[in-house]
Design a protein around this motif. Structure first.
Motif, PDB file in Angstrom:
ATOM      1  N   HIS A  56       0.846  -1.196   0.000  1.00 13.10           N
ATOM      2  CA  HIS A  56       0.000   0.000   0.000  1.00 13.10           C
ATOM      3  C   HIS A  56       0.881   1.246   0.000  1.00 13.10           C
ATOM      4  N   LEU A  57       1.639   1.448  -1.081  1.00  9.28           N
ATOM      5  CA  LEU A  57       2.464   2.639  -1.238  1.00  9.28           C
ATOM      6  C   LEU A  57       2.894   2.716  -2.696  1.00  9.28           C
ATOM      7  N   PRO A  58       3.363   3.893  -3.144  1.00  9.07           N
ATOM      8  CA  PRO A  58       3.769   4.042  -4.551  1.00  9.07           C
ATOM      9  C   PRO A  58       5.075   3.313  -4.829  1.00  9.07           C
ATOM     10  N   VAL A  59       4.991   2.136  -5.367  1.00  8.41           N
ATOM     11  CA  VAL A  59       6.167   1.286  -5.496  1.00  8.41           C
ATOM     12  C   VAL A  59       7.147   1.803  -6.532  1.00  8.41           C
ATOM     13  N   ARG A  60       6.677   2.537  -7.518  1.00  6.10           N
ATOM     14  CA  ARG A  60       7.600   3.070  -8.523  1.00  6.10           C
ATOM     15  C   ARG A  60       8.574   4.064  -7.878  1.00  6.10           C
ATOM     16  N   LEU A  61       8.055   4.962  -7.057  1.00  4.66           N
ATOM     17  CA  LEU A  61       8.919   5.910  -6.359  1.00  4.66           C
ATOM     18  C   LEU A  61       9.785   5.208  -5.316  1.00  4.66           C
ATOM     19  N   ALA A  62       9.213   4.223  -4.626  1.00  2.00           N
ATOM     20  CA  ALA A  62       9.977   3.506  -3.610  1.00  2.00           C
ATOM     21  C   ALA A  62      11.160   2.773  -4.228  1.00  2.00           C
ATOM     22  N   SER A  63      10.930   2.131  -5.378  1.00  2.00           N
ATOM     23  CA  SER A  63      12.015   1.441  -6.057  1.00  2.00           C
ATOM     24  C   SER A  63      13.085   2.425  -6.526  1.00  2.00           C
ATOM     25  N   GLY A  64      12.646   3.559  -7.077  1.00  2.00           N
ATOM     26  CA  GLY A  64      13.605   4.557  -7.524  1.00  2.00           C
ATOM     27  C   GLY A  64      14.427   5.113  -6.379  1.00  2.00           C
ATOM     28  N   LEU A  65      13.816   5.290  -5.223  1.00  2.00           N
ATOM     29  CA  LEU A  65      14.549   5.806  -4.062  1.00  2.00           C
ATOM     30  C   LEU A  65      15.588   4.802  -3.579  1.00  2.00           C
ATOM     31  N   LEU A  66      15.225   3.504  -3.530  1.00  2.00           N
ATOM     32  CA  LEU A  66      16.186   2.492  -3.092  1.00  2.00           C
ATOM     33  C   LEU A  66      17.401   2.452  -4.025  1.00  2.00           C
ATOM     34  N   ARG A  67      17.167   2.612  -5.320  1.00  2.00           N
ATOM     35  CA  ARG A  67      18.274   2.558  -6.286  1.00  2.00           C
ATOM     36  C   ARG A  67      19.170   3.810  -6.213  1.00  2.00           C
ATOM     37  N   ARG A  68      18.750   4.810  -5.442  1.00  2.00           N
ATOM     38  CA  ARG A  68      19.553   6.024  -5.269  1.00  2.00           C
ATOM     39  C   ARG A  68      19.881   6.271  -3.801  1.00  2.00           C
ATOM     40  N   ILE A  69      19.831   5.231  -3.003  1.00  2.00           N
ATOM     41  CA  ILE A  69      19.974   5.383  -1.556  1.00  2.00           C
ATOM     42  C   ILE A  69      21.367   5.867  -1.155  1.00  2.00           C
ATOM     43  N   ARG A  70      22.328   5.749  -2.061  1.00  2.00           N
ATOM     44  CA  ARG A  70      23.692   6.181  -1.758  1.00  2.00           C
ATOM     45  C   ARG A  70      23.770   7.697  -1.531  1.00  2.00           C
ATOM     46  N   ILE A  71      22.762   8.415  -1.948  1.00  2.00           N
ATOM     47  CA  ILE A  71      22.720   9.857  -1.671  1.00  2.00           C
ATOM     48  C   ILE A  71      22.815  10.120  -0.167  1.00  2.00           C
ATOM     49  N   PHE A  72      22.305   9.191   0.622  1.00  2.00           N
ATOM     50  CA  PHE A  72      22.225   9.392   2.076  1.00  2.00           C
ATOM     51  C   PHE A  72      23.363   8.700   2.818  1.00  2.00           C
ATOM     52  N   ARG A  73      24.510   8.558   2.172  1.00  2.00           N
ATOM     53  CA  ARG A  73      25.603   7.822   2.797  1.00  2.00           C
ATOM     54  C   ARG A  73      26.144   8.516   4.047  1.00  2.00           C
ATOM     55  N   ASP A  74      25.945   9.850   4.172  1.00  2.00           N
ATOM     56  CA  ASP A  74      26.506  10.576   5.302  1.00  2.00           C
ATOM     57  C   ASP A  74      25.479  10.883   6.394  1.00  2.00           C
ATOM     58  N   VAL A  75      24.237  10.410   6.260  1.00  2.00           N
ATOM     59  CA  VAL A  75      23.228  10.744   7.278  1.00  2.00           C
ATOM     60  C   VAL A  75      23.425   9.855   8.504  1.00  2.00           C
ATOM     61  N   TRP A  76      22.967  10.371   9.649  1.00  2.00           N
ATOM     62  CA  TRP A  76      23.074   9.581  10.882  1.00  2.00           C
ATOM     63  C   TRP A  76      21.890   8.634  11.031  1.00  2.00           C
ATOM     64  N   SER A  77      20.698   9.048  10.615  1.00  2.00           N
ATOM     65  CA  SER A  77      19.518   8.182  10.680  1.00  2.00           C
ATOM     66  C   SER A  77      18.594   8.520   9.523  1.00  2.00           C
ATOM     67  N   ILE A  78      17.837   7.505   9.103  1.00  2.00           N
ATOM     68  CA  ILE A  78      16.921   7.682   7.974  1.00  2.00           C
ATOM     69  C   ILE A  78      15.697   6.803   8.211  1.00  2.00           C
ATOM     70  N   LYS A  79      14.526   7.305   7.786  1.00  2.00           N
ATOM     71  CA  LYS A  79      13.283   6.541   7.954  1.00  2.00           C
ATOM     72  C   LYS A  79      12.425   6.731   6.710  1.00  2.00           C
TER      73      LYS A  79
END
Length: 498
Positions: A56-79
């Motif tokens: 129950h969520l927009p899977v196209r955007l979710a998949s795209g975000l996972l494939r670009r997750i390296r953007i957040f390599r310097d964050v301390w926490s993410i949700k």
């Protein structure tokens, strides 16, 4: 099976064994679904997918975000959480500002979704929203949400965080796991062998010289996790498991009254000696006659289904050897030797059994009765169903020495014949027995076994591999996974009431 694949790299067999080992100890039910239905949907999964989307969520955007997750390599926490069918919300602390994130997700080369979309940043610069316009509207009956929006929100990281943990701040989890379960590369010493002999004696009640002879070929094997190094050999075939489980369940029929006690209960096996191709046992003298009588099936069909259909006797090395015929009347590879009942003594016992048995029993000597009787053929299917969890039943008999300190033991099949109840009276606690069964060297702990201990009094040892060589009942009518239920013997569950 779909063509969907996600490959997780950097996970070797060492990490995988550690992960599944901890999960089975701390969250025993977490792996059940995948192991019971490895290649198909579970019934409830199939029903769920027939009535709604997979996620129950927009899977196209979710998949795209996972494939670009390296953007957040310097964050301390993410949700990342789904907010209804059309919205995905991302929150993080520290790391890149919202403007840098929008630049990356909206760039023509690295944009998060193909086609058109809009992006809008809040006035304070801490939040933004991306709306996917390129995907078609999601049909009402579609199993996948196609459209939606991504809401991103950044929080200031006001707490100082160390770059890495200080030395000694965390327990060495790998060292703890390797000490318990990982293969060892060193050769065993004489002291190690003495410890292994003592451990085996606890499970089998063997004399130390016998135990040492049985494990001598394994003395040079590597580590406790190597299959060849397990102290208690497991049954080698389904027929061996059926025969051994039958002997375990026959404990209930060998009841011997004990004076000044309201129960009928009994210790049947003085010792067991598990070997690779057979099992050697010694019976308590007081129960030899009723126990052997309980094992014999009737010549003519009997509604009660008593006895073990297909049980046959041959002379053994030190006593009589129990063998088993299959449904076709052929001799199987099952073999259990009763070493304190030689053939001359059996002849005397057979005379007494024929005289006192209410139903005419089959003459069990193989050379006298090489084929199944009518009664055995009629009761064969019922007997295999009653034996049910033969994988665990056989394993429990091979470790029956764990209960040798009890005043009495009762065993019976219950709950649709998927359970074997083992009840203990005035002996080792259920917790201590469970602890012994979890031992990585001598216990039944493995990838197919799950432990569920309740209040220190009751425990369920479940077999999640429901295969024909480990479960002989009907998988379609199971009320639970095949299991051994350990519990104290009481007035409510004693031999007379079970």
């Amino acid at each position: 099976m779909s063509s969907t694949r996600v490959i997780v790299t950097g996970v070797r067999s060492r990490e995988w064994r550690a992960t599944t080992g901890y999960l089975r100890d701390e969250r025993p039910a977490v792996l059940l679904l995948g192991e019971r239905y490895p290649n198909v949907l579970a019934p409830r999964e199939a029903k769920r997918l027939r009535t709604g989307p997979r996620l129950h969520l927009p899977v196209r955007l979710a998949s795209g975000l996972l494939r670009r997750i390296r953007i957040f390599r310097d964050v301390w926490s993410i949700k990342v959480v789904g907010k209804g069918v059309h919205t995905l919300q991302l929150e993080w602390r520290g790391g890149p500002p919202v403007e840098s994130l929008l630049t990356a997700l909206c760039h023509p080369v690295t944009q998060i979704a193909a086609g058109g979309f809009t992006a809008r940043k809040s006035p304070d610069g801490r939040q933004a929203e991306i709306n996917d316009l390129g995907a078609p509207e999601r049909p009402v009956d579609s199993p996948t949400a196609m459209t939606g929006r991504l809401v991103v929100k950044r929080f200031e990281d006001i707490e100082p965080h160390p770059i890495r943990s200080k030395a000694g701040a965390m327990a060495n989890i790998w060292r703890a796991w390797e000490a318990r379960s990982a293969p060892s590369r060193r050769r065993r010493t004489a002291g190690d062998l003495d410890g292994l002999v003592a451990l085996r004696c606890r499970y089998t009640s063997e004399d130390p010289p016998v135990a040492e002879r049985c494990i001598a070929p394994q003395a040079e094997a590597t580590g406790p996790s190597a299959p060849a190094a397990r102290l208690i050999a497991e049954a080698h075939s389904v027929h061996q498991r059926i025969l051994e489980t039958s002997l375990l369940l026959a404990i209930h029929e060998a009841d011997v009254p004990i004076p000044a006690d309201p129960f009928r209960f009994h210790q049947v096996f003085r010792l067991v000696s598990p070997r690779r191709q057979r099992l050697v046992v010694e019976l308590a003298e007081a129960v030899v006659l009723p126990f052997l009588r309980a094992l014999l099936a009737p010549v003519h069909p009997n509604p009660t289904g008593d006895g073990v259909p297909g049980l046959r006797l041959t002379p053994g090395q030190n006593g009589i050897t129990l063998r088993l015929l299959d449904a076709s009347g052929d001799l199987t590879d099952a073999e259990v030797e009763i070493k304190n009942v030689p053939v001359p003594r059996w002849n005397d016992l057979w005379t007494e059994i024929r005289r006192s048995a209410p139903q005419r029993p089959v003459d069990p000597f193989l050379d006298r009765t090489p084929q199944l009787s009518r009664g055995e053929r009629a009761g064969l299917a019922h007997h295999r169903r009653v034996c049910g969890p033969v994988g665990l039943g056989s394993a429990m008999l091979r470790r029956i020495g764990l209960l040798s300190g009890a005043d009495g033991v009762d065993v019976w099949a219950g709950l649709g014949k998927t359970q074997i109840h083992v009840e203990i009276h005035n002996g080792p606690s259920v917790s201590s027995v469970v602890e012994a069964l979890r031992d990585p060297i001598a216990g039944v702990c493995g990838e197919s076994t799950v432990f569920d201990e309740r209040d220190g009094k009751y425990a369920h040892v479940q077999d999640i591999r429901v295969t024909p060589d480990r479960f002989t009942g009907d998988p379609q009518s199971m009320f639970s996974l095949p299991e051994i239920v350990l519990r104290p013997l009481s007035l409510a569950t004693g031999a007379g009431d079970s």
